[in-house]
Write a protein that holds these residues in place. Structure first.
Motif, PDB file in Angstrom:
ATOM      1  N   ARG A 420       7.418  15.029   0.545  1.00  0.00           N
ATOM      2  CA  ARG A 420       6.524  14.282   1.406  1.00  0.00           C
ATOM      3  C   ARG A 420       5.378  13.938   0.481  1.00  0.00           C
ATOM      4  O   ARG A 420       4.655  14.739  -0.014  1.00  0.00           O
ATOM      5  CB  ARG A 420       6.073  14.844   2.659  1.00  0.00           C
ATOM      6  N   ILE A 421       4.878  12.598   0.340  1.00  0.00           N
ATOM      7  CA  ILE A 421       3.909  12.270  -0.479  1.00  0.00           C
ATOM      8  C   ILE A 421       2.545  12.260   0.466  1.00  0.00           C
ATOM      9  O   ILE A 421       2.694  11.411   1.423  1.00  0.00           O
ATOM     10  CB  ILE A 421       4.293  10.964  -1.148  1.00  0.00           C
ATOM     11  N   ILE A 422       1.714  12.681  -0.097  1.00  0.00           N
ATOM     12  CA  ILE A 422       0.270  12.402   0.464  1.00  0.00           C
ATOM     13  C   ILE A 422      -0.629  12.081  -0.714  1.00  0.00           C
ATOM     14  O   ILE A 422      -0.595  12.579  -1.557  1.00  0.00           O
ATOM     15  CB  ILE A 422      -0.440  13.747   1.063  1.00  0.00           C
ATOM     16  N   ALA A 423      -0.964  10.627  -0.526  1.00  0.00           N
ATOM     17  CA  ALA A 423      -2.050  10.212  -1.650  1.00  0.00           C
ATOM     18  C   ALA A 423      -3.301   9.991  -1.110  1.00  0.00           C
ATOM     19  O   ALA A 423      -3.789  10.087  -0.139  1.00  0.00           O
ATOM     20  CB  ALA A 423      -1.412   8.806  -2.030  1.00  0.00           C
ATOM     21  N   ALA A 424      -4.175  10.068  -2.220  1.00  0.00           N
ATOM     22  CA  ALA A 424      -5.680   9.959  -2.045  1.00  0.00           C
ATOM     23  C   ALA A 424      -6.381   9.028  -2.919  1.00  0.00           C
ATOM     24  O   ALA A 424      -5.825   9.032  -4.073  1.00  0.00           O
ATOM     25  CB  ALA A 424      -6.255  11.417  -1.656  1.00  0.00           C
ATOM     26  N   THR A 425      -7.237   8.341  -2.588  1.00  0.00           N
ATOM     27  CA  THR A 425      -8.121   7.504  -3.395  1.00  0.00           C
ATOM     28  C   THR A 425      -9.560   7.487  -3.073  1.00  0.00           C
ATOM     29  O   THR A 425      -9.704   7.255  -1.987  1.00  0.00           O
ATOM     30  CB  THR A 425      -7.294   6.232  -3.970  1.00  0.00           C
ATOM     31  N   HIS A 426     -10.604   6.995  -4.216  1.00  0.00           N
ATOM     32  CA  HIS A 426     -11.849   6.732  -3.511  1.00  0.00           C
ATOM     33  C   HIS A 426     -11.942   5.163  -3.855  1.00  0.00           C
ATOM     34  O   HIS A 426     -12.993   4.531  -3.883  1.00  0.00           O
ATOM     35  CB  HIS A 426     -12.871   7.596  -4.189  1.00  0.00           C
ATOM     36  N   ARG A 427     -11.094   4.644  -4.507  1.00  0.00           N
ATOM     37  CA  ARG A 427     -11.109   3.355  -5.119  1.00  0.00           C
ATOM     38  C   ARG A 427     -10.422   2.468  -3.631  1.00  0.00           C
ATOM     39  O   ARG A 427      -9.827   2.501  -2.827  1.00  0.00           O
ATOM     40  CB  ARG A 427     -10.352   3.161  -6.286  1.00  0.00           C
ATOM     41  N   ASN A 428     -11.197   0.950  -4.086  1.00  0.00           N
ATOM     42  CA  ASN A 428     -10.528  -0.061  -3.286  1.00  0.00           C
ATOM     43  C   ASN A 428      -9.453  -0.537  -3.577  1.00  0.00           C
ATOM     44  O   ASN A 428      -9.246  -1.418  -4.449  1.00  0.00           O
ATOM     45  CB  ASN A 428     -11.681  -1.145  -3.295  1.00  0.00           C
ATOM     46  N   LEU A 429      -8.380  -0.324  -2.819  1.00  0.00           N
ATOM     47  CA  LEU A 429      -7.166  -0.541  -3.479  1.00  0.00           C
ATOM     48  C   LEU A 429      -6.843  -1.998  -3.273  1.00  0.00           C
ATOM     49  O   LEU A 429      -5.843  -2.702  -3.765  1.00  0.00           O
ATOM     50  CB  LEU A 429      -5.761   0.274  -2.692  1.00  0.00           C
ATOM     51  N   GLU A 430      -7.215  -2.600  -1.950  1.00  0.00           N
ATOM     52  CA  GLU A 430      -6.846  -4.087  -1.640  1.00  0.00           C
ATOM     53  C   GLU A 430      -7.574  -4.768  -2.752  1.00  0.00           C
ATOM     54  O   GLU A 430      -7.129  -5.788  -3.091  1.00  0.00           O
ATOM     55  CB  GLU A 430      -7.693  -4.243  -0.358  1.00  0.00           C
ATOM     56  N   GLU A 431      -8.799  -4.652  -3.297  1.00  0.00           N
ATOM     57  CA  GLU A 431      -9.310  -5.464  -4.321  1.00  0.00           C
ATOM     58  C   GLU A 431      -8.594  -5.245  -5.627  1.00  0.00           C
ATOM     59  O   GLU A 431      -8.094  -6.318  -6.565  1.00  0.00           O
ATOM     60  CB  GLU A 431     -10.793  -5.057  -4.667  1.00  0.00           C
ATOM     61  N   MET A 432      -7.933  -3.947  -5.790  1.00  0.00           N
ATOM     62  CA  MET A 432      -7.148  -3.868  -7.100  1.00  0.00           C
ATOM     63  C   MET A 432      -5.887  -4.516  -7.229  1.00  0.00           C
ATOM     64  O   MET A 432      -5.403  -5.164  -7.902  1.00  0.00           O
ATOM     65  CB  MET A 432      -6.861  -2.327  -7.220  1.00  0.00           C
ATOM     66  N   MET A 433      -5.391  -4.501  -5.770  1.00  0.00           N
ATOM     67  CA  MET A 433      -4.062  -5.638  -5.686  1.00  0.00           C
ATOM     68  C   MET A 433      -4.276  -7.089  -5.908  1.00  0.00           C
ATOM     69  O   MET A 433      -3.550  -7.849  -6.456  1.00  0.00           O
ATOM     70  CB  MET A 433      -3.734  -5.432  -4.154  1.00  0.00           C
ATOM     71  N   ALA A 434      -5.468  -7.518  -5.391  1.00  0.00           N
ATOM     72  CA  ALA A 434      -5.986  -8.852  -5.790  1.00  0.00           C
ATOM     73  C   ALA A 434      -6.146  -9.234  -7.167  1.00  0.00           C
ATOM     74  O   ALA A 434      -5.899 -10.154  -7.687  1.00  0.00           O
ATOM     75  CB  ALA A 434      -7.360  -9.046  -4.888  1.00  0.00           C
ATOM     76  N   ARG A 435      -6.364  -8.194  -8.103  1.00  0.00           N
ATOM     77  CA  ARG A 435      -6.693  -8.210  -9.362  1.00  0.00           C
ATOM     78  C   ARG A 435      -5.409  -8.071 -10.200  1.00  0.00           C
ATOM     79  O   ARG A 435      -5.201  -8.000 -11.394  1.00  0.00           O
ATOM     80  CB  ARG A 435      -7.881  -7.300  -9.931  1.00  0.00           C
ATOM     81  N   GLY A 436      -4.165  -7.558  -9.342  1.00  0.00           N
ATOM     82  CA  GLY A 436      -2.911  -7.153 -10.098  1.00  0.00           C
ATOM     83  C   GLY A 436      -3.067  -5.785 -10.597  1.00  0.00           C
ATOM     84  O   GLY A 436      -2.017  -5.546 -11.481  1.00  0.00           O
ATOM     85  N   GLU A 437      -4.015  -5.089 -10.211  1.00  0.00           N
ATOM     86  CA  GLU A 437      -4.053  -3.623 -10.865  1.00  0.00           C
ATOM     87  C   GLU A 437      -3.262  -2.360  -9.960  1.00  0.00           C
ATOM     88  O   GLU A 437      -3.135  -1.327 -10.401  1.00  0.00           O
ATOM     89  CB  GLU A 437      -5.591  -3.189 -11.032  1.00  0.00           C
ATOM     90  N   PHE A 438      -2.866  -2.869  -8.562  1.00  0.00           N
ATOM     91  CA  PHE A 438      -2.186  -2.032  -7.938  1.00  0.00           C
ATOM     92  C   PHE A 438      -0.990  -2.754  -7.261  1.00  0.00           C
ATOM     93  O   PHE A 438      -1.100  -3.804  -6.840  1.00  0.00           O
ATOM     94  CB  PHE A 438      -3.193  -1.259  -7.107  1.00  0.00           C
ATOM     95  N   ARG A 439       0.137  -2.281  -6.943  1.00  0.00           N
ATOM     96  CA  ARG A 439       1.425  -2.900  -6.563  1.00  0.00           C
ATOM     97  C   ARG A 439       1.310  -2.707  -5.127  1.00  0.00           C
ATOM     98  O   ARG A 439       1.054  -1.918  -4.560  1.00  0.00           O
ATOM     99  CB  ARG A 439       2.723  -1.925  -7.072  1.00  0.00           C
ATOM    100  N   GLU A 440       1.565  -4.047  -4.732  1.00  0.00           N
ATOM    101  CA  GLU A 440       1.442  -4.262  -3.322  1.00  0.00           C
ATOM    102  C   GLU A 440       2.573  -3.737  -2.332  1.00  0.00           C
ATOM    103  O   GLU A 440       2.208  -3.196  -1.614  1.00  0.00           O
ATOM    104  CB  GLU A 440       1.434  -5.987  -2.900  1.00  0.00           C
TER     105      GLU A 440
END
Length: 590
Positions: A420-440
């Motif tokens: 089971r995967i539990i992920a965590a982040t302090h970053r804004n993933l939505e903004e990163m997706m908009a910049r192409g830095e995180f896979r949608e």
């Protein structure tokens, strides 16, 4: 202990050989006066008790000395005998059979004719030496049997110990012929494949069999690698194989092969690290509405297999919440594998996560290496700071989530994995997706169950409970006796913004507890950055440290993270990279 009765056949051969040479009858008795060997008229009495007529033998056994009876039937030792005065024996020589200084039997030479008696009497010394040597021969046979019995017993004991092992163990000679195997190995392999004199090639692929045999060429060689074993039930077992040489007096004589199920290794690792993962949901402290909601949601989602995404600033307790969910889940007996995507260099992150096969790249460890995701099979993988994961690895994580399979670096087949995967982040993933830095597509895979932990500055009502908890912790650790905080101390905390969140509060309390000498924490026990600040929230906005931290945090979050992100942030801020690293550490920015 071995007794004369255990070597009665050998004793009979000795008796017959003596009788043939000296032409005189021989009888041998054990410690219980049972005739175990005899010739002539004593042959029919073998196996019978000599208790009623063996008075001389009884004295020999008692004293451990030789006796010569020149007048049988008249000698004082013959007193109790029914044949006293009318004995058919004419001369008797009896010698003890001594083992470790104790008489365990007696051998006698008995004459029934005057001619035999004169012969022994005339050569008494020689016959006494001869009979003593024959007794020593029988004693040596007893010692030999005792030694062999000890070997058999030790061998049985050793086999019992080996059969108690959970690991499959087998030994082979230097040509690959199976010499020995324990019950666990017998259960794993079919009986037509594993038996004494079978060959390694019938159990393992040729390449692995060759690697095992190569161990026999060097006493210092040991191989350790993963293998898949096809068993008698046509099932495929994932095992860790270890082969090591067994040395004799003049070099390597054989090879030991040890097999252990990979699931068992995972359980051992988990058991050894269980205290690190053993947080309960009650360890998530806080009386605010948001923390109550988080605890309730964690209890509900723990039973699920779905992916959880925990979001929040650094120091809010994201990993503690992940561990609490794991502890509540049906997977709590499995491993909790925490992986910080920022702490591991990008070049090593793929091999750490997915492992690699033997020879996958230059410098790869012989036999390959299992990845952390595979090691956590049946457990939970916590991907901390997943927003800093490189794009090419995001695709591989997506495959794990979609297909529940993992492929090692250099591998040609994918292996099933249940995590089971539990992920965590302090970053804004939505903004990163908009910049192409995180896979949608990965975003929607990990954001199935989102949980957001508010920063401490937005839930100041949790401060009293958290302070009480940390005071209790450091009372024990530092041997203090603090029970209260002053109004000034409390007010300073209330007006502080806590950029480092709960982790920073813990740091503040630990600092104060080290300085405290009484029952109460006061403003004097606070660090300078809190004492020098104004109580005015408006003026607090102009605190240089606070402004600097927020500026560095926003700048760093705007980059792609990792080493390259830090280089870009340092350039944008107009400071050196080393200075940036110091400030990131100072402000607890990860």
């Amino acid at each position: 202990m071995v007794e004369l009765m255990d070597v009665k056949d050998y004793a009979q051969q000795i008796a017959e050989a003596i009788a043939t040479v000296v032409k005189i009858d021989i009888e041998i008795a054990d410690q219980q006066l049972i005739r175990i060997a005899g010739t002539g008229r004593y042959y029919k009495g073998v196996g019978q008790s000599m208790d009623r007529q063996g008075y001389v033998y009884r004295e020999v056994l008692r004293t451990g000395h030789q006796f010569v009876i020149e007048t049988p039937g008249i000698h004082p030792l013959c007193g109790p005998c029914k044949a006293r005065g009318n004995c058919s024996e004419k001369y008797e020589v009896v010698s003890p059979i001594n083992v470790d200084g104790k008489a365990v039997g007696a051998i006698g030479m008995i004459c029934f004719t005057e001619a035999q008696a004169r012969l022994i009497a005339e050569n008494q010394h020689s016959y006494l030496i001869f009979l003593t040597k024959m007794a020593e021969t029988i004693a040596l046979k007893l010692k030999e049997q005792e030694f062999l019995a000890g070997l058999v017993s030790a061998n049985r004991y050793l086999n019992s110990i080996i059969d108690c092992l959970d690991e499959e163990l087998l030994t082979t000679d230097l040509d690959g012929t199976i010499l020995h195997f324990n019950q666990a190995a017998q259960r794993l392999f079919s009986t037509n494949l594993l038996h004494p004199s079978s060959h390694l090639n019938t159990l393992f692929p040729p390449q692995i069999a060759s690697e095992i045999l190569a161990v026999g060429k060097n006493a210092e060689d040991v191989i350790e690698r993963e293998v898949y074993i096809e068993t008698k039930k046509n099932s495929r077992h994932h095992m860790l194989l270890r082969a090591l040489p067994i040395e004799g007096e003049d070099g390597v004589k054989s090879i030991a092969v040890i097999l252990r199920p990979f699931d068992e290794i995972s359980r051992i690792v988990n058991r050894l690290t269980l205290r690190d993962a053993g947080y309960s949901i009650d360890d998530i402290l806080g009386e605010s509405e948001c923390m109550n909601n988080i605890r309730e949601r964690a209890k509900v989602v723990a039973a699920s297999k779905s992916t959880v995404l925990i979001r929040g600033e650094s120091g809010t307790g994201k990993e503690m919440l992940a561990r609490s969910i794991h502890t509540l889940s049906p997977r709590h007996q499995g491993m909790f594998m925490a992986i910080n995507c920022t702490a591991i260099p990008e070049a090593l992150l793929e091999s750490e996560l997915f492992g690699y096969e033997d020879g996958a790249f230059t410098g790869a460890r012989k036999g390959g290496k299992i990845g952390k995701i595979e090691l956590a099979n049946k457990g939970t993988v916590f991907l901390d700071e997943i927003g800093d994961m490189p794009l090419f690895l995001q695709a591989k994580i997506l495959r794990v989530l979609q297909e529940r399979k993992i492929e090692r670096i250099g591998g040609i087949t994918a292996s099933p994995v249940d995590v089971r995967i539990i992920a965590a982040t302090h970053r804004n993933l939505e903004e990163m997706m908009a910049r192409g830095e995180f896979r949608e597509d990965l975003y929607y895979r990990i954001n199935v169950i989102p949980i957001h932990i508010k920063p401490l500055r937005e839930r100041k009502e949790d401060l009293p409970l958290l302070c009480k908890h940390f005071i209790e912790v450091y009372n024990q650790q530092l041997n203090k006796n603090v029970h209260h905080i002053s109004e000034g101390f409390r007010q300073r905390l209330e007006n502080y913004s806590f950029p480092g969140n709960v982790r920073e509060l813990q740091n503040i309390i630990e600092y104060a507890m080290n300085l405290a000498t009484g029952l109460t924490l006061t403003e004097d026990h606070l660090a300078a950055r809190l004492k020098e600040g104004t109580l005015s929230e408006d003026l607090n906005r102009f605190n240089l440290e606070r402004i600097e931290r927020e500026t560095i945090l926003r700048c760093y979050q705007a980059t792609e993270g990792g080493v390259r992100g830090k280089e870009k942030a340092a350039k944008a801020l107009g400071i050196g990279l080393a200075t940036l690293y110091r400030k990131l550490a100072r402000y607890n920015i990860e």
